[in-house]
Design an enzyme around this catalytic site. Structure first.
Site, mmCIF file in Angstrom:
data_model
loop_
_atom_site.group_PDB
_atom_site.id
_atom_site.type_symbol
_atom_site.label_atom_id
_atom_site.label_comp_id
_atom_site.label_asym_id
_atom_site.label_seq_id
_atom_site.Cartn_x
_atom_site.Cartn_y
_atom_site.Cartn_z
ATOM 1 N N ASP A 168 5.201 0.715 11.549
ATOM 2 C CA ASP A 168 3.982 0.020 11.141
ATOM 3 C C ASP A 168 3.926 -1.427 11.621
ATOM 4 O O ASP A 168 2.870 -2.072 11.528
ATOM 5 C CB ASP A 168 3.842 0.043 9.611
ATOM 6 N N LYS A 204 0.830 -1.205 0.000
ATOM 7 C CA LYS A 204 0.000 0.000 0.000
ATOM 8 C C LYS A 204 0.862 1.251 0.000
ATOM 9 O O LYS A 204 0.618 2.200 -0.755
ATOM 10 C CB LYS A 204 -0.911 0.009 1.232
ATOM 11 N N ASN A 205 1.884 1.263 0.837
ATOM 12 C CA ASN A 205 2.700 2.458 0.992
ATOM 13 C C ASN A 205 3.613 2.712 -0.194
ATOM 14 O O ASN A 205 4.261 3.768 -0.264
ATOM 15 C CB ASN A 205 3.529 2.363 2.276
ATOM 16 N N ARG A 245 -8.189 -0.693 4.871
ATOM 17 C CA ARG A 245 -7.322 0.256 4.183
ATOM 18 C C ARG A 245 -5.976 -0.361 3.808
ATOM 19 O O ARG A 245 -5.308 0.144 2.899
ATOM 20 C CB ARG A 245 -7.074 1.504 5.050
ATOM 21 N N ARG A 257 1.629 14.250 12.166
ATOM 22 C CA ARG A 257 2.137 14.121 10.803
ATOM 23 C C ARG A 257 1.872 15.376 9.966
ATOM 24 O O ARG A 257 1.241 15.321 8.920
ATOM 25 C CB ARG A 257 1.536 12.885 10.119
ATOM 26 N N CYS A 267 -5.500 7.680 9.558
ATOM 27 C CA CYS A 267 -5.394 7.132 10.911
ATOM 28 C C CYS A 267 -4.915 8.191 11.900
ATOM 29 O O CYS A 267 -3.995 8.956 11.620
ATOM 30 C CB CYS A 267 -4.411 5.958 10.930
#
Length: 419
Positions: free
Chosen positions: A306, A22-23, A398, A122, A117
């Site tokens: 993560d 995903k990232n 997600r 951030r 999230c």
């Protein structure tokens, strides 16, 4: 509300294949904005909520997106919309990744402050400061970022105070269409950064030093169509490997190089797991008593933030007292009260969690506080005696493709229920 109903106590055994990351997929998709009358074709794209949100965002900007069986094609017209839709942007933090390429491509951007999230502030200060150094005029008004340029962005020397992954990716993309050369000091070094660099190279952008703290990007007037592949998801791989060990089983994850997870594998082995490493797979096996370890999350190649909640779940049943210090996000220990519902003994002080291992945990009802914490709660449910429920599953969708199917293929007993 959808919840997972998990009957615990069954070891996970078997093999799963890792999805695309995903990232990595999200910044690579955003890089298509840099094209004009060209197309980007991608393989190994995971079918995730965030990926579909980014695809819809690109479509609302004017691109055509097709997505079938892990293959995506993004066709970009000569003209793009530069005012991003608030309803989509506020669904995920990764929406900020369109700021750099859209400003470079269109000369102006309006970007509502993104959502996602709640694991930390951030802020996009690093992104904004760097774009200003490249000649963009940027203001914050009414909850949105307004950016514009006079002509092309200019190559610049950018030095980040912290190796932010998102800021590094944004400036890499902005620099691809800038006039001249851009250097990034204290750049992020994650495998997803290298993936993006390879995609940009395929479009015709010379890039040097990706994967190191010092990068150089040579801006181009025009980028060409390209085809690329999304790298494997190292966090998904870590989740299933921890699942094998926490449940007392043995799980093999195929389609990933062990070096992508070196720091996490070191801690997994230190905790007492038996690892088998091959060029394209990792196997983790419960080998008896688990031992306490200390972990500090850090930028790559350090221990990934993560993977922190999944390892906390594992260490909650290890012998002794473990300490986890969260060094990336200030709010990434919000899952601890949910964990403790199962009988874990975890105490938090500021950004440090002290985990006193317990011999067993009991099924409980938990609610995901973020994406990776949700996955960790599912692992706790698998390892616990009795039945658990996990809610707030939108977080989990997600980042994990067919997580129920994959876990059940390994022997888990999970089903979706409506309450």
């Amino acid at each position: 509300m959808q919840k997972m109903l998990i009957k615990g106590g069954t070891p996970l055994n078997g093999t799963v294949r890792v999805q695309g990351a995903k990232n990595a997929a999200l910044p690579v998709m955003a890089s298509a904005i840099l094209l004009k009358g060209q197309a980007l074709e991608l393989d190994n794209v995971p079918d995730l909520q965030d990926v579909r949100t980014m695809a819809e965002l690109l479509q609302r900007l004017g691109a055509e997106v097709s997505f079938t069986d892990g293959r995506m094609k993004i066709s970009v017209p000569e003209d793009l919309e530069w005012n991003t839709p608030a309803d989509l942007v506020r669904k995920m933090r990764a929406s900020s990744l369109v700021l750099g390429p859209l400003t470079a491509r269109c000369g102006k951007t309006v970007l509502p402050l993104p959502g996602g999230c709640a694991i930390g502030s951030r802020p996009i200060d690093f992104h904004i400061k760097a774009l200003r150094a490249m000649g963009a005029r940027i203001s914050l008004r009414n909850g949105a970022v307004y950016a514009e340029t006079d002509g092309r962005l200019k190559g610049a020397n950018v030095a980040f105070d912290f190796p932010s992954v998102g800021a590094t990716e944004n400036i890499m993309m902005a620099a691809a269409l800038a006039d001249g050369s851009t250097t990034i000091e204290n750049a992020a070094c994650e495998p997803e950064i290298v993936n993006l660099a390879n995609v940009l190279r395929g479009m015709g952008v010379p890039i040097f030093g990706d994967g190191t703290p010092a990068m150089r990007i040579m801006g181009q007037n025009f980028l060409k169509s390209s085809r690329a592949s999304v790298v494997p998801d190292r966090i998904e791989a870590a989740t299933y490997l921890v699942g094998g060990v926490i449940s007392g089983g043995k799980v093999k994850v195929e389609g990933i190089e062990p070096q992508m997870l070196a720091a996490a594998l070191q801690k997994l082995e230190e905790a007492g797991a038996k690892l088998t490493l091959e060029p394209d797979s990792i196997t983790a096996e419960y080998a008896g008593k688990l031992s306490a370890v200390s972990i500090k999350t850090m930028p790559h190649p350090g221990f990934p933030t993560d993977a922190q909640p999944q390892f906390m779940a594992l260490l909650s049943i290890a012998d002794g007292t473990s300490v986890i210090q969260e060094g990336i996000f200030e709010s990434r220990l919000r899952h601890v009260p949910e964990f403790n519902k199962t009988g874990t003994k975890i105490a938090v002080q500021e950004n440090t969690a002290v985990i006193e291992g317990v011999p067993e945990i009991k099924g409980a009802e938990m609610f995901a506080t973020d994406l990776r914490a949700g996955a960790a709660m599912i692992l706790l449910g698998i390892a616990a005696e009795g039945v658990s429920k996990v809610g707030n599953l939108d977080h989990v969708w997600r980042g994990y493709e067919d997580i129920i199917g994959k876990l059940n293929s390994l022997g888990a007993k999970i089903k979706l229920i409506e309450e």
